[in-house]
Design a protein around this motif. Structure first.
Motif, short mmCIF file in Angstrom:
data_model
loop_
_atom_site.label_atom_id
_atom_site.label_comp_id
_atom_site.label_asym_id
_atom_site.label_seq_id
_atom_site.Cartn_x
_atom_site.Cartn_y
_atom_site.Cartn_z
N ILE A 145 0.85 -1.18 0.00
CA ILE A 145 0.00 0.00 0.00
C ILE A 145 0.89 1.24 0.00
N LEU A 149 -1.50 6.77 0.19
CA LEU A 149 -2.91 6.37 0.33
C LEU A 149 -3.28 6.20 1.80
N ALA A 154 -8.07 2.92 1.15
CA ALA A 154 -7.35 2.11 0.15
C ALA A 154 -7.92 0.69 0.08
N LEU A 305 -3.05 0.36 -7.32
CA LEU A 305 -2.74 1.08 -6.08
C LEU A 305 -1.77 2.22 -6.36
N CYS A 308 -3.58 4.98 -8.20
CA CYS A 308 -4.40 5.77 -7.28
C CYS A 308 -3.54 6.76 -6.49
N ALA A 309 -2.37 6.31 -6.06
CA ALA A 309 -1.48 7.21 -5.33
C ALA A 309 -1.02 8.35 -6.22
N THR A 314 -9.16 7.99 -4.52
CA THR A 314 -9.49 7.21 -3.34
C THR A 314 -10.94 6.76 -3.43
#
Length: 350
Positions: A145, A149, A154, A305, A308-309, A314
């Motif tokens: 992760i 996030l 997450a 992931l 998204c970061a 989110t």
């Protein structure tokens, strides 16, 4: 073996209740994780109530798992104690078939080992999911992760996120494409965000006029109320792709007619026979494609992931205590959540 505690269903008609059980001892390539948060997926409800006819009891749901590493086996090289990690829908696969070699473990030719209610490939025990305080998973099926996030929000990326990201990435959605998102629940609202980040023009289809402002708030460029015949007619042959997240029966034919020639209608929410029947003419005459997509492989789950970061994406969540899980199931069944429940597993000890 280590003692563990979670919430499980003992039958298709019983509510989820506390269950003490044992997690396996670490194998050489295993990672032990203390679970901090676990998302609540509609699949958890389907499985707990055996609506798909494949449940194994006791059934402990949960496949949107985020936590911290507490121990590693001697062959583990990618993780160490203290790392923040996640576990999604799978915890194993055969690892040697064509699909697995292509990093598509979800399509393992022998069938993937799902995070819960599936026989472990080594000892045959029933896998138990993330509605619990800890889990032990092979390193290959653990993802990192990103620090950028928030851990709780997450968690749903590990299912709702990858389920919508994977087909958009696979079919090459990019700037200039027109993408329609069918449904705006846990999957749909993530689909909006991903398609926008990929540069597409995004339209949400909803049955309810009341959801129009919320769709725009989530980032949609346009909204079509699918019960309005005039709006549907105006959208004829407009879209390159439709991402269909609707989990219940719905007529695909009106939506197919909104696709351009060579357009693709991707099913990610429905896994049962389609009713009413699809008119083949809607496909043949315009060389349209009706496709399906299932989550994503482990490498792609790490990719989403990181995506998204990078793009500050989110999931919109509502936190709950584990003791509220049965109420959450009822609310989820009624569509009363924006957009994903996440369990604070610290409440398991409360």
């Amino acid at each position: 073996m280590s003692k563990a505690l979670g919430y499980a269903a003992l039958s298709s008609t019983s509510p989820l209740a506390p269950l003490a059980f044992e997690r396996r001892a670490l194998r050489a390539d295993d990672v032990a994780i203390d679970i901090l948060y676990c998302g609540v997926c509609h699949s958890d409800l389907h499985q707990a109530r055996n609506e798909w006819g494949i449940a194994v009891y006791p059934l402990m749901p949960g496949h949107e798992i985020v936590g911290r590493v507490t121990a590693v086996g001697p062959a583990v090289t990618r993780y160490q104690v203290g790392d923040q990690v996640g576990v999604g829908c799978m915890v194993d696969s055969c690892r040697h078939c064509d699909a697995c070699h292509a990093d598509l473990e979800q399509y393992c030719l022998q069938g993937p080992t799902m995070t819960y209610a599936t026989p472990d490939r080594v000892d045959g025990s029933n896998t138990m999911g993330g509605y619990s305080d800890k889990i032990v998973v092979a390193e290959h099926f653990v993802v990192r992760i990103p620090e950028a996030l928030a851990l709780a929000s997450a968690a749903p990326i590990l299912c709702a996120g990858i389920t919508t990201y994977s087909p958009l990435k696979h079919y090459g959605v990019k700037a200039g494409h027109k993408v329609g998102i069918l449904g705006m629940g846990g999957l749909g609202h993530m689909g909006i965000k991903f398609a926008k980040a990929m540069g597409a023009e995004v339209t949400v289809f909803t049955r309810s006029q009341s959801k129009v402002p919320e769709a725009h708030k989530q980032g949609a460029d346009h909204v079509i109320v699918s019960t309005d015949a005039a709006q549907m007619a105006a959208a004829a042959e407009h879209f390159d792709y439709l991402l269909d997240t609707i989990p219940v029966q719905h007529d695909l034919n009106p939506y197919l007619q909104t696709l351009k020639f060579d357009g693709v209608h991707i099913l990610v929410g429905l896994i049962e026979p389609i009713e009413p029947a699809v008119h083949a003419g809607h496909l043949v005459i315009k060389r349209r494609v009706l496709a399906g997509s299932l989550i994503g492989g482990i490498a792609e789950t790490q990719e989403v992931l990181d995506f998204c970061a990078e793009h500050r994406i989110t999931c919109d969540i509502e936190m709950l205590d584990i003791q509220q899980i049965n109420e959450a199931f009822e609310r989820m069944h009624a569509g009363d959540v924006k957009y994903r429940f996440v369990i604070d597993m610290a409440t398991l000890k409360g």
